[in-house]
Write a protein that holds these residues in place. Sequence first.
Motif, PDB file in Angstrom:
ATOM      1  N   LEU A 213       0.826  -1.217   0.000  1.00 28.10           N
ATOM      2  CA  LEU A 213       0.000   0.000   0.000  1.00 28.10           C
ATOM      3  C   LEU A 213       0.855   1.261   0.000  1.00 28.10           C
ATOM      4  CD1 LEU A 213      -2.850  -1.039   2.484  1.00 28.10           C
ATOM      5  CD2 LEU A 213      -3.022  -0.750   0.001  1.00 28.10           C
ATOM      6  N   SER A 214       1.973   1.234   0.724  1.00 29.32           N
ATOM      7  CA  SER A 214       2.847   2.416   0.753  1.00 29.32           C
ATOM      8  C   SER A 214       3.533   2.619  -0.598  1.00 29.32           C
ATOM      9  CB  SER A 214       3.878   2.301   1.872  1.00 29.32           C
ATOM     10  OG  SER A 214       4.656   1.125   1.738  1.00 29.32           O
ATOM     11  N   LEU A 215       3.896   1.522  -1.277  1.00 26.96           N
ATOM     12  CA  LEU A 215       4.454   1.632  -2.632  1.00 26.96           C
ATOM     13  C   LEU A 215       3.414   2.188  -3.592  1.00 26.96           C
ATOM     14  CD1 LEU A 215       6.477  -1.700  -2.905  1.00 26.96           C
ATOM     15  CD2 LEU A 215       7.430   0.614  -3.041  1.00 26.96           C
ATOM     16  N   LEU A 216       2.179   1.714  -3.442  1.00 25.92           N
ATOM     17  CA  LEU A 216       1.092   2.226  -4.285  1.00 25.92           C
ATOM     18  C   LEU A 216       0.877   3.717  -4.049  1.00 25.92           C
ATOM     19  CD1 LEU A 216      -1.324   1.835  -6.204  1.00 25.92           C
ATOM     20  CD2 LEU A 216      -2.686   1.169  -4.208  1.00 25.92           C
ATOM     21  N   SER A 217       0.953   4.121  -2.780  1.00 26.17           N
ATOM     22  CA  SER A 217       0.747   5.535  -2.442  1.00 26.17           C
ATOM     23  C   SER A 217       1.792   6.422  -3.105  1.00 26.17           C
ATOM     24  CB  SER A 217       0.792   5.706  -0.924  1.00 26.17           C
ATOM     25  OG  SER A 217       0.648   7.062  -0.565  1.00 26.17           O
ATOM     26  N   LEU A 218       3.067   6.003  -3.058  1.00 25.15           N
ATOM     27  CA  LEU A 218       4.121   6.800  -3.682  1.00 25.15           C
ATOM     28  C   LEU A 218       3.986   6.788  -5.199  1.00 25.15           C
ATOM     29  CD1 LEU A 218       6.646   8.506  -3.555  1.00 25.15           C
ATOM     30  CD2 LEU A 218       8.017   6.421  -3.395  1.00 25.15           C
ATOM     31  N   ALA A 219       3.666   5.631  -5.774  1.00 25.16           N
ATOM     32  CA  ALA A 219       3.486   5.555  -7.232  1.00 25.16           C
ATOM     33  C   ALA A 219       2.364   6.481  -7.680  1.00 25.16           C
ATOM     34  CB  ALA A 219       3.196   4.111  -7.648  1.00 25.16           C
ATOM     35  N   GLN A 220       1.281   6.522  -6.923  1.00 19.55           N
ATOM     36  CA  GLN A 220       0.173   7.427  -7.272  1.00 19.55           C
ATOM     37  C   GLN A 220       0.590   8.877  -7.121  1.00 19.55           C
ATOM     38  OE1 GLN A 220      -2.927   5.978  -4.663  1.00 19.55           O
ATOM     39  NE2 GLN A 220      -3.726   4.575  -6.210  1.00 19.55           N
ATOM     40  N   LEU A 221       1.408   9.164  -6.126  1.00 18.49           N
ATOM     41  CA  LEU A 221       1.901  10.527  -5.950  1.00 18.49           C
ATOM     42  C   LEU A 221       2.781  10.936  -7.127  1.00 18.49           C
ATOM     43  CD1 LEU A 221       1.851  12.905  -3.977  1.00 18.49           C
ATOM     44  CD2 LEU A 221       3.832  11.916  -2.828  1.00 18.49           C
ATOM     45  N   LEU A 222       3.562   9.974  -7.643  1.00 18.81           N
ATOM     46  CA  LEU A 222       4.400  10.249  -8.818  1.00 18.81           C
ATOM     47  C   LEU A 222       3.602  10.158 -10.114  1.00 18.81           C
ATOM     48  CD1 LEU A 222       7.642   8.211  -7.925  1.00 18.81           C
ATOM     49  CD2 LEU A 222       7.164  10.625  -7.526  1.00 18.81           C
ATOM     50  N   GLN A 223       2.355   9.669 -10.006  1.00 16.46           N
ATOM     51  CA  GLN A 223       1.463   9.529 -11.161  1.00 16.46           C
ATOM     52  C   GLN A 223       2.042   8.556 -12.191  1.00 16.46           C
ATOM     53  OE1 GLN A 223       0.966  13.668 -12.267  1.00 16.46           O
ATOM     54  NE2 GLN A 223      -0.503  14.043 -10.636  1.00 16.46           N
ATOM     55  N   ILE A 224       2.516   7.403 -11.669  1.00 14.90           N
ATOM     56  CA  ILE A 224       3.004   6.335 -12.527  1.00 14.90           C
ATOM     57  C   ILE A 224       2.324   5.043 -12.085  1.00 14.90           C
ATOM     58  CG2 ILE A 224       5.241   7.432 -12.922  1.00 14.90           C
ATOM     59  CD1 ILE A 224       6.452   5.545 -10.871  1.00 14.90           C
ATOM     60  N   THR A 225       2.454   4.002 -12.898  1.00 14.34           N
ATOM     61  CA  THR A 225       1.874   2.716 -12.542  1.00 14.34           C
ATOM     62  C   THR A 225       2.640   2.082 -11.385  1.00 14.34           C
ATOM     63  OG1 THR A 225       1.325   0.499 -13.348  1.00 14.34           O
ATOM     64  CG2 THR A 225       3.266   1.548 -14.301  1.00 14.34           C
ATOM     65  N   ALA A 226       1.915   1.397 -10.516  1.00 15.80           N
ATOM     66  CA  ALA A 226       2.535   0.765  -9.362  1.00 15.80           C
ATOM     67  C   ALA A 226       3.094  -0.612  -9.693  1.00 15.80           C
ATOM     68  CB  ALA A 226       1.523   0.645  -8.219  1.00 15.80           C
ATOM     69  N   GLU A 227       2.800  -1.127 -10.879  1.00 14.81           N
ATOM     70  CA  GLU A 227       3.265  -2.455 -11.248  1.00 14.81           C
ATOM     71  C   GLU A 227       4.786  -2.455 -11.415  1.00 14.81           C
ATOM     72  OE1 GLU A 227       2.502  -5.862 -14.708  1.00 14.81           O
ATOM     73  OE2 GLU A 227       1.365  -3.991 -14.699  1.00 14.81           O
TER      74      GLU A 227
END
Length: 467
Positions: A213-227
Amino acid sequence: MTKNSMIKNNIIVVAVLALVSFSGNAQEKNWSLKESVDYALENNISIKQTLLDKEIAEQDLKSAKGNFLPTLNGNASQNWNFGSFIDQNGSRISVDSRGNGFSLNTGVTLFNGFRNTNLHKQAELGVQASQIQLDILQNNISLNVVNAYLNILFNKEALKLAEEQIVISQKSLDQIQNLVDAGARARADLLVSKSQLAADNERLVNAQNSVDLSLLSLAQLLQITAEGFDIEEINIDLTNAVLTYKSSGEIISYAVVNRPEIKIAELNIENAELNYQIARGAYYPTLSFGGGASTSYQHLQGQDDVIQIITGIDATTGEPIIVSQKNDFIDQIENNLGYNVGFSLSIPIFNGFKTDANVKRAQISKERIALDLDAQKQTLSANIEQAFADAKASLIQYEASKISLESQELAFQNEQEKYDLGVSTSFELEQVRNRVINAQSSFLNAKYNYVFKTKVLDFYLDKPITE
């Protein structure tokens, strides 16, 4: 299959494998903290919108500069006349006609109560304000990225601890299983160990979910895919953890002068003063200078373009001698060409108290915005005092949790020795181990909380927060 076909197929296979390999490598890239912040600042949509706002402000400045330049306008017309009308020579005729008109006009405002000057200053402030707004947004996004990054590091360390506890619990379960099978331990001890292992597995699942979830949060903040997204591991050494700043006063002294929040509030005061001066400018007269050139062409339908000219007086009859002379488009354009220059003065006398009301509103707004600066300074000072208190408290909490962890670890070693000697039960041992696990969790939380709180203080001093 031909040899050429085989070669072609081999090339395709190699290309596909290379593409897959490249994609895999791209997904395995671990982002550093600086890369994360830089990427966010470069690609964030809100920042891009603010950059466009700055470009708009620059165009407003360009327009304000243009108020000092003369205007130049050209005009052309085509018209048709039917029935009786006054021609360009001032005579009334009853013939259908068509004509053209051409003019070129210029004008410049010489004085309008300094409104153009103040509008230009206001536009310059707009460019400065848009840059400061961009700085504020970039600072806030940087701090959010750092916070999200540290949260991932915290969750990853918590995950490692959970994995280590699984290994310990499994090893303990295997030992007790052997002892129970040999009749050296009661079956109840085996149930306690299995229960502990189940609890540790649940803790591991929760820890893994927190990392994801924390990786997803940062990826969303960077506006990139979390995969496939992950970050670099950072070793945070707090062996000699000390608070760099002695008091919040030194931070406040710097912040109330240099922070962009204060600068934007000061620019708002300057802007309000200019609005006031612009409103007062309506009391003054406006002086303008203008000039122009115009010409025209007229054609009577069904007739040649000629003009009747008196060339003399008939000596016999005494009548004027009139001859027709060619008067086509070029001739008329040249002959009808005229110029004009002049000044225009507009003096305001009464407009229903609109100017008075505008001036009063601008004055009230100026006073209100001046209060906003004081409020901004108070808010900033309060935030810094709170941040400093949080940093102090987080350091104390970190030191206390460190001592607590060391104590719990010693207690666990002592309990393990008692258990090995058979003077302690597995239930008592697992109770102590759970306290160690809780102490480890508190220590990790205090560690990363302290790191982030110190980053906040650096943030208020405009120091790099990615180091």
